[in-house]
Design a protein around this motif. Structure first.
Motif, mmCIF file in Angstrom:
data_model
loop_
_atom_site.group_PDB
_atom_site.id
_atom_site.type_symbol
_atom_site.label_atom_id
_atom_site.label_comp_id
_atom_site.label_asym_id
_atom_site.label_seq_id
_atom_site.Cartn_x
_atom_site.Cartn_y
_atom_site.Cartn_z
ATOM 1 N N LEU A 196 0.760 -1.152 -0.107
ATOM 2 C CA LEU A 196 0.170 0.020 0.104
ATOM 3 C C LEU A 196 1.005 1.268 0.171
ATOM 4 C CD1 LEU A 196 -2.606 -1.263 2.401
ATOM 5 C CD2 LEU A 196 -3.253 -0.676 0.127
ATOM 6 N N LYS A 199 1.947 2.079 -3.492
ATOM 7 C CA LYS A 199 0.698 2.088 -4.506
ATOM 8 C C LYS A 199 0.558 0.992 -5.252
ATOM 9 C CE LYS A 199 0.470 6.443 -2.770
ATOM 10 N NZ LYS A 199 -0.857 6.593 -1.671
ATOM 11 N N ASN A 201 -1.296 -1.699 -4.885
ATOM 12 C CA ASN A 201 -2.523 -2.019 -4.166
ATOM 13 C C ASN A 201 -3.157 -3.620 -4.508
ATOM 14 O OD1 ASN A 201 -2.178 0.945 -4.129
ATOM 15 N ND2 ASN A 201 -4.348 0.753 -2.931
#
Length: 239
Positions: A196, A199, A201
């Motif tokens: 996370l 980025k 995800n």
């Protein structure tokens, strides 16, 4: 499509004592099969050709039972942790990981369609996919909400909280290995925080079928009863 799975079966099962004094938790029986054999049969039926068992505690017992997998028509090999490494760090000991592979805990009971989960991950080109179920928790208290002065602003009597939880079944792209350190404990929680923060995800796939995490004696008793009542759901049409 070549399908590879890693089963995490190295835990000590301390919450399952006294059951795990003699047997490793993945070999605790559900009916006539150990938990881990139920998982193995499901993966074989779903088209997985190569399964690696990441082992540590009582590893020789697990290896003696499953051997090379010939009995089930699948290739089985083993990755031995010399020290407990958590859920994700043991993957660094496996040097021949394919581009995409399934990773799962060796102590869960589910009728998840592993093949569809695998293919969904491939189709969206995700770095990490998590299979998830919804859980409902009843809070057995009156819940108070206040403002900064301590004045009551809201009251709920025994509310129910709904949330998504990880099933302990994941699909991973090999690029994830760049985030996992070597030779030190590193778990699923560490990896999620790192992905996370960068980025990267993960994708969460909702599942509304059967799932039990066999982590405590009462969970194990529930799994025994569920498997006895619904065995065909786990070893029948869905796998």
């Amino acid at each position: 499509m070549y399908k590879r799975a890693i089963i995490l079966a190295g835990g000590r099962g301390t919450r399952m004592r006294p059951y795990t004094v003699v047997l490793p938790k993945p070999l605790m029986p559900l009916g006539e099969y150990p938990i881990l054999e139920v998982i193995l049969r499901q993966l074989v039926k779903a088209g997985f050709e190569h399964i690696t068992m990441a082992v540590n505690h009582q590893a020789e017992i697990i290896k003696a039972f499953f051997q090379n997998g010939e009995r089930w028509g699948v290739r089985i090999d083993y990755s031995l942790e010399k020290q407990p490494l958590g859920t994700m760090a043991p993957l660094q000991l496996i040097k021949d990981l394919p581009e995409n592979f399934l990773v799962m805990n060796g102590d869960i009971l589910t009728n998840l369609d592993f093949s569809s989960f695998y293919e969904d991950h491939i189709s969206v080109d995700s770095i990490f996919s998590i299979s998830s179920v919804t859980r409902h928790h009843q809070i057995n208290y009156g819940v108070l909400e206040t403002d900064e002065l301590g004045v009551l602003t809201s009251f709920k009597e025994k509310p129910e909280v709904t949330y998504k939880v990880s099933m302990g079944v994941y699909m991973m792209n090999r690029d994830v290995m760049n985030f996992i350190p070597k030779d030190r404990p590193y778990g699923f929680d560490n990896l999620m925080i790192d992905l996370l923060s960068y980025k990267k995800n993960p994708v969460v796939r909702h599942f509304d079928g059967y799932w039990l995490d066999i982590g405590r004696p009462d969970d194990y008793q529930k799994a025994i009863e569920l498997f006895r009542e619904e065995e065909e759901k786990f070893l029948g049409v869905n796998i």
